[in-house]
Design an enzyme around this catalytic site. Structure first.
Site, mmCIF file in Angstrom:
data_model
loop_
_atom_site.group_PDB
_atom_site.id
_atom_site.type_symbol
_atom_site.label_atom_id
_atom_site.label_comp_id
_atom_site.label_asym_id
_atom_site.label_seq_id
_atom_site.Cartn_x
_atom_site.Cartn_y
_atom_site.Cartn_z
ATOM 1 N N MET A 333 0.684 -1.280 0.109
ATOM 2 C CA MET A 333 -0.009 -0.003 0.030
ATOM 3 C C MET A 333 0.886 1.117 0.001
ATOM 4 O O MET A 333 0.462 2.267 -0.702
ATOM 5 C CB MET A 333 -0.920 0.337 1.282
ATOM 6 C CG MET A 333 -1.901 -1.199 1.251
ATOM 7 S SD MET A 333 -3.269 -1.076 -0.075
ATOM 8 C CE MET A 333 -3.991 0.504 0.293
ATOM 9 N N ASP A 352 10.556 3.543 5.909
ATOM 10 C CA ASP A 352 10.232 2.051 6.574
ATOM 11 C C ASP A 352 11.264 1.548 7.646
ATOM 12 O O ASP A 352 12.440 2.343 7.699
ATOM 13 C CB ASP A 352 10.410 1.005 5.575
ATOM 14 C CG ASP A 352 9.148 -0.197 5.598
ATOM 15 O OD1 ASP A 352 9.602 -0.910 6.910
ATOM 16 O OD2 ASP A 352 8.235 -0.278 4.931
ATOM 17 N N VAL A 408 1.508 1.347 8.138
ATOM 18 C CA VAL A 408 2.218 0.596 8.650
ATOM 19 C C VAL A 408 1.350 -0.757 9.180
ATOM 20 O O VAL A 408 0.220 -0.691 8.773
ATOM 21 C CB VAL A 408 2.923 1.334 9.967
ATOM 22 C CG1 VAL A 408 4.008 2.080 9.286
ATOM 23 C CG2 VAL A 408 2.020 1.577 10.918
ATOM 24 N N GLU A 410 -1.406 -3.155 10.663
ATOM 25 C CA GLU A 410 -2.734 -2.907 11.311
ATOM 26 C C GLU A 410 -2.811 -3.140 12.928
ATOM 27 O O GLU A 410 -3.579 -4.135 13.063
ATOM 28 C CB GLU A 410 -3.851 -3.520 10.574
ATOM 29 C CG GLU A 410 -3.895 -2.955 9.118
ATOM 30 C CD GLU A 410 -4.852 -1.627 9.361
ATOM 31 O OE1 GLU A 410 -6.187 -1.666 9.471
ATOM 32 O OE2 GLU A 410 -4.308 -0.559 9.339
ATOM 33 N N LYS A 415 0.763 1.690 15.358
ATOM 34 C CA LYS A 415 0.655 2.965 14.832
ATOM 35 C C LYS A 415 0.972 4.112 15.470
ATOM 36 O O LYS A 415 1.414 4.902 15.258
ATOM 37 C CB LYS A 415 -0.892 2.719 14.252
ATOM 38 C CG LYS A 415 -1.023 1.789 13.010
ATOM 39 C CD LYS A 415 -2.453 1.962 12.397
ATOM 40 C CE LYS A 415 -2.686 1.056 11.389
ATOM 41 N NZ LYS A 415 -2.171 1.460 10.159
ATOM 42 N N SER A 437 -7.672 0.530 7.258
ATOM 43 C CA SER A 437 -8.879 0.003 6.527
ATOM 44 C C SER A 437 -10.009 -0.450 7.525
ATOM 45 O O SER A 437 -11.111 -0.401 6.995
ATOM 46 C CB SER A 437 -8.608 -1.269 5.584
ATOM 47 O OG SER A 437 -8.232 -2.217 6.445
ATOM 48 N N HIS A 458 -8.171 6.185 3.144
ATOM 49 C CA HIS A 458 -8.125 4.596 3.158
ATOM 50 C C HIS A 458 -8.296 4.432 1.712
ATOM 51 O O HIS A 458 -9.096 4.727 0.829
ATOM 52 C CB HIS A 458 -9.409 4.182 3.713
ATOM 53 C CG HIS A 458 -9.609 2.595 3.469
ATOM 54 N ND1 HIS A 458 -10.967 2.138 3.273
ATOM 55 C CD2 HIS A 458 -8.544 1.688 2.950
ATOM 56 C CE1 HIS A 458 -10.644 0.784 2.936
ATOM 57 N NE2 HIS A 458 -9.400 0.533 2.805
#
Length: 725
Positions: A333, A352, A408, A410, A415, A437, A458
């Protein structure tokens, strides 16, 4: 004349400059029709006029299609009921007659095309005796009406086959595919390509040099359609025999316009043009009279364009384009978002935890760009775009970014940690967007000192291809954050919807019900092949089990487990929960590990797994396909209605756009809310009550639906088609 400037030069050549007032693009409305009618009368009757050039006075292009306010008026009778097809025929045939008058006026007519020329604008061009196009990579020509539930109704379905042949023209019209100038010239759809800006002069020179070129090829005795036509022509018969089943397969018999187009071409292409255009208008009127067309136009064109133009953007907020994006997470994503942002001209810092992951994300950007070589992409553009992407593991490198998007893992804790570290570098005045999401935005915003500057954004996978972005407002999200997010979406040329916070928001939550109902049906012993075929016949892009494999059964179980943990006693268990757990316990995680509802043998085609018959024994009595389709459809409809009642959705427009462009809800319906209006809210409630009695409270109608059924209310007001093509 209000829409056409009519000038005559010293050589007796008239120039018709189309400039429809109050429109960014020229469109066909009643004023234009009246003005063109008057112009044709002058050209035909005044002996000093030797011919004419038709051109545009707008920088935006030549002309698009019909003004949809005008189209909407064709479908209004004033008595509450839609007019009869015969009445609509009389209205739509006006344009066909007008273009026919143009091509038979007795003087040569050349069309000078600069920029976009589509729909009714292209049909006007086809009715001219010569088409001259200014060369530009941005110029597109063609007949895309099929994409919004219509088909060419201004003679296009009859003239294009006579120019390029039946088979080739159907390939373009049935797909709504557009031409670039060189392609159009190769197929003889346009006659001449000149340098950009030179079309009017070249068209004028042709008219001057060809004073007698005032007859279309199809009006010359002995004309033959390229490639042949007619029921005794083998190639024509083979084309039509093949086109019908292919179209039925592609549309699952749900779409009216493609079949009407095939009928119009089949019946009309061998007739004289005056009769052929009547055939076209007959079928066009039939398509236009059905609610399917108006529903599709409203959602796929009117409301989509309104969303892209900022319908949900706070009006008082200044423009806030993104110059430097901090992209947190370089996975599928994150790398996809980095790709579209860099293509839009933004500087992207791709962060990252590991440099190798960050570099891999940039490599994805390069891979996507290389696939576009020769399609508007050059090696130089690739190098320029890649130079804007900087992979890093250093939070300090984010300095100067004016927008953050986080993608990053879920997990709320992970987060939150990343969010706090970013704030240390950028400060809480920067707008922070999370690409989660499912996780509630209000909870995630607690890690940012100014939650009014925190918003959900999203994306859908693959980011480069999927057109929708779902903007999610937390409880404290402010107007500056909304404006920033929507301006970013506009920069990357995607379609936004704006929803309120909820677990799963709107799209993931509603889409999940399609997958869940598929799993419940398997658990009841329904044949998986029946379930999959019912999903596709319903108009969904794929069956619920196949899409469950694609997004990962394991991921669904993880989301369900997290929701149980978060909500505790408030969690409402679904019958599909245990079925999905049973699948993951058996090691059937989805496509990613080669086995889910389907098996994925290496080097062979996937197939529904025989193991399902052992895990979920087949019921002796199977439902018919209509019953399965009904459950798959209404399970989605009721969840969409719940989102509306709960305030997750503010408008049915967002609900319909989000459903079609987010998870592929049956496009022919215009979306779930358009569909419920068309079926009738009282009928929807009655069906839901029946399904709830048979299959459980997940189908129970909302109180809002019951109230609407009682009052006769609808989600859309009757006159809701209010933008222009």
């Amino acid at each position: 004349m209000e829409t056409i400037r009519f000038d005559i030069d010293a050589d007796g050549i008239a120039t018709l400059i189309i400039d429809v007032p109050g429109q960014s693009m020229n469109v066909i409305g009643p004023d234009f029709i009246a003005d063109l009618d008057g112009a044709i009368t002058r050209i035909a009757s005044e002996p000093d006029i030797k011919g004419a050039v038709v051109a545009s006075g707008k920088d935006s292009g030549f002309m698009a299609g019909m003004d949809l306010k005008y189209f909407g008026s064709m479908l209004a009778s004033g008595g509450g009921e839609p007019p009869a097809p015969a009445t609509i025929f009389d209205k739509v045939f006006v344009l066909n007659q007008l273009f026919r008058r143009l091509e038979t006026c007795g003087k040569p007519i050349a069309c000078a095309i600069e920029g976009t020329c589509v729909g009714g604008g292209f049909e006007l061009a086809l009715a001219c005796h010569r088409r001259v196009v200014g060369d530009s990579s941005k110029t597109q020509l063609g007949l895309p009406e099929i994409l919004i539930g219509l088909f060419p109704g201004g003679g296009g379905s009859q003239r294009l086959p006579r120019i390029m042949g039946v088979q080739a023209s159907l390939m373009y019209m049935l797909q709504g595919k557009l031409f670039r100038p060189a392609e159009a010239a190769m197929l003889k759809v346009v006659d001449q390509i000149v340098p950009q800006g030179g079309a009017v002069e070249a068209a004028r020179e042709w008219v001057k040099a060809n004073p007698n070129a005032a007859t279309q090829p199809w009006d010359v005795k002995g004309f033959k359609v390229p490639g042949g036509a007619g029921q005794f022509n083998p190639a024509f018969v083979q084309t039509m025999v093949g086109a019908l089943p292919m179209t039925l397969k592609q549309t699952q018999r749900n779409m009216n316009a493609p079949i009407a187009l095939l009928s119009a071409v089949y019946e009309g292409v061998t007739l004289p043009m005056d009769r052929a255009i009547r055939i076209e208008s007959k079928y066009f009127a039939k398509v236009a009279a059905d609610p399917q067309a108006s529903n599709m136009i409203r959602t796929l064109f009117v409301n989509k364009q309104a969303a892209e133009r900022g319908a949900r953007r706070p009006k008082d907020e200044p423009k806030a384009p993104t110059g430097k994006l901090a992209m947190l997470g370089a996975g599928m994503m994150g790398a996809g978002i980095a790709t579209v942002a860099a293509q839009a001209g933004m500087e992207v810092v791709l962060f990252d935890r590991d440099q190798a992951y960050a570099e891999k994300g940039k490599a994805h950007v390069e891979e996507v760009l290389k696939k576009r070589l020769g399609k508007g992409m050059t090696p130089e553009k690739i190098a320029e775009t890649l130079a804007r992407v900087s992979p890093t593991t250093d939070f300090a490198a984010l300095a100067g970014a004016d927008f953050v998007i986080e993608a990053v893992f879920e997990d709320v804790a992970i987060k939150a940690e990343v969010t706090r570290k970013v704030e240390e570098v950028l400060g809480a005045d920067t707008i922070f967007g999370s690409n989660t999401s499912t996780l509630p935005i209000t909870k995630l915003a607690q890690a940012w000192s100014k939650p009014e500057n925190f918003i959900g954004i999203h994306f859908f996978s693959p980011v480069e291809k999927m057109p929708l972005v779902e903007i999610i407002l937390g409880e404290k999200t402010g107007p500056a954050a909304i404006a920033k997010a929507l301006d970013f979406v506009a920069q990357i040329k995607k379609t936004p919807i704006v929803v309120h916070d909820s677990r799963g928001f709107y799209t993931s939550r509603s889409f999940g019900t399609y997958v869940q109902e598929g799993a419940e049906l398997v658990g009841e012993g329904v044949n998986p092949a029946l379930i999959e075929n019912a999903g596709k016949q319903l108009g969904m892009p794929t069956g619920p089990l196949a899409v469950s494999d694609e997004v990962s059964i394991e991921l669904g179980v993880k989301i369900m487990t997290a929701a149980k943990k978060e909500l505790g006693d408030a969690y409402v268990p679904q019958g599909s929960d245990d079925i999905m757990v049973k699948m993951t316990d058996a090691g059937r995680l989805g496509r990613k590990n080669g086995k889910g509802w389907y098996d994925y043998p290496e080097g062979a085609k996937k197939h529904l797994s025989p193991a399902l018959g052992e895990m979920f024994p087949r019921a002796a009595e199977q439902p018919d396909v209509e019953a399965v389709k009904e459950r798959l459809l209404y399970r989605q409809l009721i969840e969409c209605a719940r989102c509306f009642e709960e305030g997750v959705l503010e408008t049915p427009e967002d609900g319909d756009i989000g459903a079609i462009f987010g998870w592929g809800f049956a496009p022919y319906t215009g979306g779930p809310f358009s569909h419920m209006d068309t079926v009738g809210i009282a009928n929807v409630v009655a069906t839901l009550d029946r399904l709830a009695a048979a299959h459980g409270p997940r189908f129970a109608p909302t109180q809002q639906l019951r109230d609407m059924a009682a009052s006769g209310a609808t989600f859309y007001k009757p006159a809701s088609m209010k933008a222009a093509a």
